[in-house]
Design a protein around this motif. Structure first.
Motif, PDB file in Angstrom:
ATOM      1  N   ARG B  63      61.192  11.119  24.628  1.00 13.23           N
ATOM      2  CA  ARG B  63      59.694  11.776  25.298  1.00 13.23           C
ATOM      3  C   ARG B  63      58.285  11.200  25.834  1.00 13.23           C
ATOM      4  NH1 ARG B  63      59.484  13.775  21.456  1.00 13.23           N
ATOM      5  NH2 ARG B  63      60.447  15.942  21.751  1.00 13.23           N
ATOM      6  N   ASN B  64      58.250   9.595  25.942  1.00 14.76           N
ATOM      7  CA  ASN B  64      57.331   9.499  25.952  1.00 14.76           C
ATOM      8  C   ASN B  64      58.042   8.966  28.023  1.00 14.76           C
ATOM      9  OD1 ASN B  64      56.043   8.721  24.142  1.00 14.76           O
ATOM     10  ND2 ASN B  64      56.212   6.618  23.772  1.00 14.76           N
ATOM     11  N   ILE B  65      59.018   9.009  28.340  1.00 12.40           N
ATOM     12  CA  ILE B  65      59.740   8.421  29.765  1.00 12.40           C
ATOM     13  C   ILE B  65      59.187  10.401  30.523  1.00 12.40           C
ATOM     14  CG2 ILE B  65      61.746   8.341  31.296  1.00 12.40           C
ATOM     15  CD1 ILE B  65      62.483   5.745  29.289  1.00 12.40           C
ATOM     16  N   THR B  67      57.011  12.557  29.850  1.00 10.92           N
ATOM     17  CA  THR B  67      56.138  12.667  29.483  1.00 10.92           C
ATOM     18  C   THR B  67      55.376  11.441  30.785  1.00 10.92           C
ATOM     19  OG1 THR B  67      56.146  13.441  27.360  1.00 10.92           O
ATOM     20  CG2 THR B  67      53.378  13.470  28.626  1.00 10.92           C
ATOM     21  N   TYR B  68      55.620  10.321  30.504  1.00 10.10           N
ATOM     22  CA  TYR B  68      54.181   9.414  31.669  1.00 10.10           C
ATOM     23  C   TYR B  68      55.510   8.965  32.822  1.00 10.10           C
ATOM     24  CZ  TYR B  68      51.721   9.723  26.889  1.00 10.10           C
ATOM     25  OH  TYR B  68      51.515  10.890  26.007  1.00 10.10           O
ATOM     26  N   ALA B  69      56.380   9.234  32.358  1.00 14.06           N
ATOM     27  CA  ALA B  69      57.114   8.761  33.691  1.00 14.06           C
ATOM     28  C   ALA B  69      58.218   9.339  34.428  1.00 14.06           C
ATOM     29  CB  ALA B  69      57.658   7.148  33.019  1.00 14.06           C
ATOM     30  N   PRO B  96      54.493   4.884  36.095  1.00 11.57           N
ATOM     31  CA  PRO B  96      52.903   4.600  36.347  1.00 11.57           C
ATOM     32  C   PRO B  96      52.785   2.952  35.674  1.00 11.57           C
ATOM     33  CG  PRO B  96      52.498   5.758  35.148  1.00 11.57           C
ATOM     34  CD  PRO B  96      54.377   6.219  35.546  1.00 11.57           C
ATOM     35  N   GLY B  97      53.538   2.888  34.334  1.00 12.28           N
ATOM     36  CA  GLY B  97      53.591   1.644  33.989  1.00 12.28           C
ATOM     37  C   GLY B  97      52.757   2.117  32.634  1.00 12.28           C
ATOM     38  N   ILE B  98      52.352   1.037  31.406  1.00  8.91           N
ATOM     39  CA  ILE B  98      51.628   1.560  30.794  1.00  8.91           C
ATOM     40  C   ILE B  98      50.260   0.276  30.577  1.00  8.91           C
ATOM     41  CG2 ILE B  98      51.395   1.313  27.797  1.00  8.91           C
ATOM     42  CD1 ILE B  98      54.470   1.409  27.407  1.00  8.91           C
ATOM     43  N   TYR B 109      45.930   6.575  19.578  1.00  7.92           N
ATOM     44  CA  TYR B 109      45.621   6.557  20.479  1.00  7.92           C
ATOM     45  C   TYR B 109      46.714   7.145  21.643  1.00  7.92           C
ATOM     46  CZ  TYR B 109      45.338   4.010  25.500  1.00  7.92           C
ATOM     47  OH  TYR B 109      44.860   4.521  26.976  1.00  7.92           O
ATOM     48  N   SER B 110      46.211   7.696  22.541  1.00 12.38           N
ATOM     49  CA  SER B 110      47.432   8.839  23.425  1.00 12.38           C
ATOM     50  C   SER B 110      46.832   8.777  24.624  1.00 12.38           C
ATOM     51  CB  SER B 110      47.410  10.277  21.927  1.00 12.38           C
ATOM     52  OG  SER B 110      48.329  10.577  23.388  1.00 12.38           O
ATOM     53  N   THR B 111      46.954   9.315  25.333  1.00 10.19           N
ATOM     54  CA  THR B 111      46.425   9.535  26.820  1.00 10.19           C
ATOM     55  C   THR B 111      47.122  11.239  26.927  1.00 10.19           C
ATOM     56  OG1 THR B 111      47.938   8.243  28.504  1.00 10.19           O
ATOM     57  CG2 THR B 111      46.357   7.246  27.801  1.00 10.19           C
ATOM     58  N   GLY B 112      47.259  11.612  26.538  1.00 10.92           N
ATOM     59  CA  GLY B 112      48.746  12.915  26.762  1.00 10.92           C
ATOM     60  C   GLY B 112      48.144  13.662  25.641  1.00 10.92           C
ATOM     61  N   GLY B 113      47.118  13.969  24.743  1.00 13.94           N
ATOM     62  CA  GLY B 113      47.230  14.306  23.608  1.00 13.94           C
ATOM     63  C   GLY B 113      47.970  14.458  22.712  1.00 13.94           C
ATOM     64  N   LEU B 119      54.791   5.025  19.641  1.00 14.93           N
ATOM     65  CA  LEU B 119      55.109   3.467  19.969  1.00 14.93           C
ATOM     66  C   LEU B 119      55.406   3.061  18.277  1.00 14.93           C
ATOM     67  CD1 LEU B 119      53.444   2.299  23.181  1.00 14.93           C
ATOM     68  CD2 LEU B 119      55.783   3.376  22.446  1.00 14.93           C
ATOM     69  N   PRO B 120      53.653   3.368  17.979  1.00 11.07           N
ATOM     70  CA  PRO B 120      53.634   2.717  16.744  1.00 11.07           C
ATOM     71  C   PRO B 120      54.556   3.265  15.626  1.00 11.07           C
ATOM     72  CG  PRO B 120      51.116   3.624  16.821  1.00 11.07           C
ATOM     73  CD  PRO B 120      53.062   4.217  17.959  1.00 11.07           C
ATOM     74  N   ALA B 121      55.878   4.237  15.743  1.00  6.94           N
ATOM     75  CA  ALA B 121      56.182   4.464  14.752  1.00  6.94           C
ATOM     76  C   ALA B 121      57.946   3.359  15.136  1.00  6.94           C
ATOM     77  CB  ALA B 121      56.983   5.776  14.819  1.00  6.94           C
TER      78      ALA B 121
END
Ligand SMILES: Nc1ncnc2c1ncn2[C@@H]1O[C@H](COP(=O)(O)OP(=O)(O)OP(=O)(O)O)[C@@H](O)[C@H]1O
Ligand SMILES: [Mg+2]
Lengths: 129, 148
Positions: B63-65, B67-69, B96-98, B109-113, B119-121
């Motif tokens: 899901r991170n991929i 959402t963010y990539a 874009p990388g972290i 910590y989230s830049t996407g709401g 990641l901590p999980a």
């Protein structure tokens, strides 16, 4: 395909399939809130017996839905969480699930009925004297 | 999805390795990747709880991929040696990388709401986790090993 929501008296019932997409979770939230808003039910029981994964997105959507139902005057209960899913959620840390829970669907329905009764029915209903 | 044995001439005798590659492009791919990891884990004898941990980790990373990539790839590597069984999850994207990995690993910590718990999980549910990131390429590897 949208996840079906059934109505049993004044309780909405829905059973999440194991292969649920993010969009389906979002649609379910909208559908359930619309039914509660339309005065068709006092509560919602979400059965997650089939769910073999509850990740942070799903946990957030479930908790958020429950919060909205509560603010609207209803009650939402999560039922049937698998032991492995519960263990994983605990290990993930934080309190991932912020909502009422029950062992199974039947317990969920009973919990909604009990909580509604203890509050004296729907908030927007004028009690008949 | 493709499945192939990785040939490793050095320890081909002691090692049996299978790689499953799942492209991550749309929401349904999260489910596919989850099922692959669960299947791979079950195939080498991981129990239900470990299968659930792995599928949850794959779900978070895939899901991170999305959402963010935008798009990326998930590789599920399963290894069976005489002493242990292990699964390595590799998630790679050319997004874009972290920005700040220390921040990104902090719960909340989230830049996407989001809840900022993904990641901590992954870190908590797996035995090892490593992150390589720069603009244009992010590779997250997470592994779990159990004695046979
Ligand atoms: N593949 C990636 N590419 C770029 N940035 C990423 C990637 N994965 C994570 N990040 C960054 O790391 C932050 C933390 O990720 P994490 O998964 O922990 O939380 P989240 O996705 O924001 O919320 P949650 O997973 O709880 O829904 C993200 O908000 C994002 O800024
Ligand atoms: Mg995330």
């Amino acid at each position: 395909m949208r996840v079906p929501i059934l109505r049993l008296g004044r309780v909405l019932l829905t059973s999440l399939p194991s292969d649920l997409t993010d969009q389906q979770v979002m649609d379910l939230q909208i559908d359930a809130l619309a039914l509660i808003q339309a005065g068709k039910a006092d509560g919602l029981v979400i059965d997650i017996t089939a769910a073999d994964v509850v990740d942070s997105y799903m946990a957030r959507m479930l908790s958020e839905t429950a919060k909205m139902v509560t603010i609207m005057g209803g009650i939402a209960v999560l039922a049937g969480m698998r032991p492995a899913v519960a263990l994983t959620l605990v290990e993930m840390g934080q309190n991932m699930i912020h909502m009422e829970t029950a062992f199974d669907l039947e317990g969920g329905v009973a919990k909604v009925a009990r909580l509604v009764a203890s509050r004296g029915g729907r908030h927007d209903e004028v009690p008949t004297v | 999805m493709t499945k192939s044995p990785r040939s490793d001439p050095l320890d081909a005798v002691t090692r049996d390795e299978t790689v499953c590659v799942i492209p991550i492009r749309v929401q349904e791919d999260i489910l596919r990747a989850r099922q692959s990891s669960r299947g791979a884990a079950a195939a080498i004898g991981f129990g239900t709880v470990d299968q659930t941990r792995l599928a949850t980790v794959v779900s978070e990373l895939a899901r991170n991929i999305l959402t963010y990539a935008g798009t990326g790839e998930c590789r599920v590597v399963s290894r069976l040696t005489p002493v242990e069984r292990s699964i390595v999850i590799e998630m790679e994207d050319s997004g874009p990388g972290i920005d700040d990995i220390a921040d990104a690993m902090m719960p909340g910590y989230s830049t996407g709401g989001g809840l900022g718990l993904g990641l901590p999980a992954v870190h908590k549910l797996m035995d090892h986790m490593s992150v390589e990131t720069r603009p244009g390429r992010t590779l997250i590897q997470a592994s779990m090993a159990r004695r046979r």
